[in-house]
Design an enzyme around this catalytic site. Structure first.
Site, PDB file in Angstrom:
ATOM      1  N   ASP A 129      -7.132 -50.964  12.803  1.00 22.81           N
ATOM      2  CA  ASP A 129      -7.176 -51.126  11.355  1.00 22.81           C
ATOM      3  C   ASP A 129      -7.818 -49.886  10.750  1.00 22.81           C
ATOM      4  OD1 ASP A 129      -7.457 -51.920   8.717  1.00 22.81           O
ATOM      5  OD2 ASP A 129      -8.002 -53.979   9.232  1.00 22.81           O
ATOM      6  N   ASP A 180      -2.596 -47.639   4.952  1.00 27.32           N
ATOM      7  CA  ASP A 180      -3.346 -48.645   5.716  1.00 27.32           C
ATOM      8  C   ASP A 180      -2.469 -49.257   6.797  1.00 27.32           C
ATOM      9  OD1 ASP A 180      -5.353 -50.402   6.510  1.00 27.32           O
ATOM     10  OD2 ASP A 180      -4.717 -51.936   5.089  1.00 27.32           O
TER      11      ASP A 180
END
Length: 408
Positions: free
Chosen positions: A84, A286
């Protein structure tokens, strides 16, 4: 293999509530600190380059994140960690964790000869969100949230191995208690820019440079790659400036200046893309969110032009998607235009999500939340990045994109 769209809608609930909400809440704390987490590199870690296979987590772990294989401890214990880019500290389920999946592997500290806790007076303890050091407690702990879940972890150190590179005294969270179901079952590796992120703790080895290619979310194989370090990165990749928001220092902001559907550049007001450190507005890249989200004016323009070009009756909305069809369609291309003169054009597989039998097709882009800190944020997410090499070069303040098929 096609996935059930309703199944994916359930999985992505935390994506729409923002998996990157937690780092934002303690950004001001990070701002006031100049300390950086310290870890030591083993003598084996001398190459400055490492290639780590990546796979989607859907089939293996039933999660929307992409995953890598990592080894923790001495002797090493293997786990599949979610990656992440909008989170920092790694956290891993440890034995006796309350609320962690009982049928999933966890890390057993007692089996590792190199495991140790981090003290409350350490610099690392001051760098985590909500450190817990009540009177009489010597070992540091912390609380945080991830998606819709709440976590409590002890701050610890142990050896951490990716590919053949070993990082000794790597600082991470050893999960003690979890509530909610949005936590990756075997843990998470944060690739953000905060002081306890993997990038910061391995700066001496990898020089704060990495890239990845994410395979199709339908794949079941480790055919993607996480490339760590400046060596082995594409040399002719097109790049756009990397921006830094001191209020959200972990996130990878870029300057998106426009969106094109087919050959038509949409009339979106510049304010929809403006980088604003005060409000948090702008655009980020992201890998921890599955579907791209666009602020209201940008999303409305994309949706309306997409519908106009498809010219098929709209079906009922499904989950966070409001542009769905009860048949297969041919989608127009969608292109993101960034500062520096680069354009990333998405193929159909990065634009459409299908039901398991192909009876429902939806535009796989959604509107940002109507309210809250992320209502002003555009998020270029993992599905729209799949089969692209995405480069993060922090020393040179740039992010790069290049088409790269990495799905077997």
């Amino acid at each position: 293999m096609w996935f059930s769209l309703s199944f994916l809608i359930v999985l992505i609930t935390s994506s729409f509530t923002s998996t990157f909400s937690t780092p934002h809440s303690y950004a001001d704390i990070l701002l006031s600190q100049s300390l950086r987490g310290k870890s030591r590199l083993s003598s084996r870690a001398t190459t400055g380059r490492s290639f780590v296979p990546i796979a989607p987590g859907r089939q293996l772990l039933q999660i929307t994140n992409y995953i890598i294989r990592a080894q923790i401890g001495t002797p090493p214990q293997s786990l599949l960690l979610a990656i992440d880019t909008s989170n920092d500290a790694a956290w891993i389920p440890c034995t006796a964790c309350v609320g962690c999946p009982s049928n999933s592997p966890s890390f057993t500290p007692s089996r590792s000869t190199s495991f140790r806790t981090v003290s409350c007076g350490s610099s690392q303890c001051s760098q985590v969100l909500n450190p817990l050091c009540p009177t009489g407690q010597t070992s540091c702990a912390f609380n945080m949230t991830y998606g819709s879940s709440s976590l409590q972890a002890g701050l610890v150190q142990d050896s951490f191995t990716l590919a053949s590179d070993v990082v000794t005294s790597y600082t991470f969270g050893c999960l003690r208690q979890v509530s909610g179901n949005s936590v990756p079952p075997q843990g998470l590796l944060g690739l953000g820019r905060g002081p306890l992120s993997f990038l910061s703790q391995t700066k001496a080895l990898y020089g704060s440079v990495f890239s990845y290619c994410l395979p199709s979310f339908r794949s079941v194989n480790f055919t993607g790659t996480l490339r760590l370090g400046p060596k082995g990165q594409p040399q002719k990749i097109k790049t756009t400036p990397l921006l830094t928001n001191p209020r959200r220092p972990s996130l990878y902001y870029v300057n998106m200046v426009g969106i094109r559907v087919g050959s038509h550049v949409l009339p979106i007001p510049a304010s929809a893309f403006t980088f604003d450190p005060n409000t948090g507005g702008g655009t980020i890249i992201d890998a921890g969110t599955m579907f791209t989200m666009l602020v209201g004016p940008a999303y409305t323009a994309v949706r309306d032009e997409f519908r106009r070009r498809v010219r098929v009756p709209i079906a009922s909305p499904l989950g966070g998607f409001d542009t769905c069809y009860n048949t297969t369609i041919t989608a127009p291309t969608i292109s993101f235009i960034f500062g520096g003169g680069i354009t990333v054009t998405l193929p159909q597989e990065n634009i459409l999500i299908h039901s398991s039998f192909g009876s429902i097709t939806c535009l796989a882009i959604a509107a940002s939340p109507a309210t809250g800190v992320n209502s002003v944020l555009n998020v270029i997410a993992s599905m729209q990045q799949q089969n692209h090499r995405v480069l993060f070069d922090i020393p040179n303040s740039r992010v790069g994109f290049a088409r790269e098929p990495c799905t077997a």
